[in-house]
Design a protein around this motif. Structure first.
Motif, PDB file in Angstrom:
ATOM      1  N   PHE A   3       0.834  -1.199   0.000  1.00 22.04           N
ATOM      2  CA  PHE A   3       0.000   0.000   0.000  1.00 22.04           C
ATOM      3  C   PHE A   3       0.873   1.256   0.000  1.00 22.04           C
ATOM      4  O   PHE A   3       2.044   1.232   0.392  1.00 22.04           O
TER       5      PHE A   3
ATOM      6  N   SER B 245       0.671   3.752   1.994  1.00 21.09           N
ATOM      7  CA  SER B 245       0.973   4.241   3.342  1.00 21.09           C
ATOM      8  C   SER B 245       1.810   3.280   4.185  1.00 21.09           C
ATOM      9  O   SER B 245       1.930   3.460   5.395  1.00 21.09           O
TER      10      SER B 245
ATOM     11  N   ASN C 201       1.726   0.900   6.098  1.00 24.67           N
ATOM     12  CA  ASN C 201       0.957   0.112   7.065  1.00 24.67           C
ATOM     13  C   ASN C 201       1.838  -0.788   7.930  1.00 24.67           C
ATOM     14  O   ASN C 201       1.485  -1.932   8.221  1.00 24.67           O
TER      15      ASN C 201
ATOM     16  N   ILE D 214       3.626  -1.648  11.603  1.00 25.94           N
ATOM     17  CA  ILE D 214       3.290  -1.461  13.015  1.00 25.94           C
ATOM     18  C   ILE D 214       4.484  -0.810  13.716  1.00 25.94           C
ATOM     19  O   ILE D 214       5.576  -1.400  13.751  1.00 25.94           O
TER      20      ILE D 214
ATOM     21  N   ASN E 115       7.624  -7.051  11.570  1.00 26.59           N
ATOM     22  CA  ASN E 115       6.574  -6.633  10.631  1.00 26.59           C
ATOM     23  C   ASN E 115       6.483  -7.601   9.455  1.00 26.59           C
ATOM     24  O   ASN E 115       5.378  -7.964   9.036  1.00 26.59           O
TER      25      ASN E 115
ATOM     26  N   GLN F  62      10.997   1.889   4.425  1.00 27.02           N
ATOM     27  CA  GLN F  62       9.741   1.367   4.972  1.00 27.02           C
ATOM     28  C   GLN F  62       8.930   0.665   3.883  1.00 27.02           C
ATOM     29  O   GLN F  62       8.327  -0.386   4.137  1.00 27.02           O
ATOM     30  N   GLN F  63       8.925   1.220   2.681  1.00 24.08           N
ATOM     31  CA  GLN F  63       8.169   0.567   1.617  1.00 24.08           C
ATOM     32  C   GLN F  63       8.819  -0.749   1.226  1.00 24.08           C
ATOM     33  O   GLN F  63       8.127  -1.718   0.897  1.00 24.08           O
TER      34      GLN F  63
ATOM     35  N   ALA G  41       7.653  -3.185   3.606  1.00 19.38           N
ATOM     36  CA  ALA G  41       6.282  -3.566   3.265  1.00 19.38           C
ATOM     37  C   ALA G  41       6.269  -4.574   2.114  1.00 19.38           C
ATOM     38  O   ALA G  41       5.458  -5.510   2.106  1.00 19.38           O
TER      39      ALA G  41
ATOM     40  N   SER H 254       5.004  -8.459   2.024  1.00 19.44           N
ATOM     41  CA  SER H 254       4.044  -8.958   1.033  1.00 19.44           C
ATOM     42  C   SER H 254       4.503 -10.262   0.384  1.00 19.44           C
ATOM     43  O   SER H 254       3.672 -11.018  -0.137  1.00 19.44           O
TER      44      SER H 254
END
Length: 236
Positions: free
Chosen positions: A95, A97, A99, A101, A109, A153-154, A157, A161
């Motif tokens: 996403f 943003s 997302n 934690i 994470n 951070q991405q 993420a 995924s």
């Protein structure tokens, strides 16, 4: 031997009902087939129905009309538990943003989908570290999100995924909050995932992101207005 498409939508519509009882048609008569291993980008103006389409592809919303089939399985015939398992194990979500934690480290994470899949602790830690290594952040495993840049951070993420080695990744404006260097890093990861056979479907409003895909689907007013293949894909 015929191989079932990764994703197939036939006659899909999505209607939202407002508080006043009015019907809003977010999607109308969508027919879309995504082949296994294909890299597809969905583009269109705000309000065109891109996010509604991605939510259906990710089994986050059900079509109001029409059908969704994933790897040959009609989703409408599956139980809620089976659909939840598909979301967790077969689909990776990225996403805009991030997302993440805040209280958890990067590794923790990334582990979360494996936790939900009930993967034993030591194995999920190995999987999380392998995913972080794939996105170039193995040395940041013990950092928390506030200790990482937006691009990092991405990438965490993205590692999250792919930790369960999903059949396909859905990305919703994954580079929307990133600068040009971080965008190139993220797109390079998508290119590598695609090269290794992961199916990728991404939403974007950025031309340079759309140029990386094999196929571009243009959505307007809840319908597929156009679809075309990129003749010269832009790779790093």
């Amino acid at each position: 031997m015929n191989v079932a498409p990764a994703i197939q939508l036939e006659g899909v519509g999505r209607v939202h009902v407002t508080d006043s009882g009015d019907e809003v048609h977010a999607l109308r008569d969508i027919d879309l087939t995504v082949a296994a291993g294909e890299y597809v980008v969905i583009v269109g103006p705000s309000g065109a129905g891109k996010s509604s389409l991605l939510n259906i592809l990710g089994c986050l919303d059900a079509p109001t009309t029409g059908s969704l089939t994933i790897a040959g399985a009609p989703v409408s015939e599956l139980s809620e538990g089976q659909i939840a398992r598909i979301r967790n194990e077969r689909i990776g979500f990225v996403f805009q943003s991030f997302n993440l934690i805040p209280a958890l480290t990067a590794r923790q994470n990334v582990e979360l989908p494996a936790v939900y899949a009930r993967v034993p602790r030591e194995r999920r830690r190995r999987l999380a570290m392998a995913a972080l290594d794939r996105v170039g952040l193995g040395d940041r495993a013990h950092h928390r999100p506030n200790q990482l840049s937006g691009g990092q951070q991405q990438r965490v993420a993205i590692a999250r995924s792919i930790v369960n080695e999903p059949a396909f990744v859905l990305a919703d404006e994954a580079t929307g909050n990133l600068d040009s260097k971080a965008t190139e890093d993220v797109l390079g990861i998508f290119d590598e995932l695609h090269r290794l056979g992961t199916t990728i479907v991404a939403i974007t409003h950025e031309d340079d992101v759309a140029a990386r895909a094999e196929r571009v689907v243009v959505v307007r007013d809840g319908r597929i207005a156009e679809t075309y293949r990129n003749r010269e894909r832009v790779l790093i």
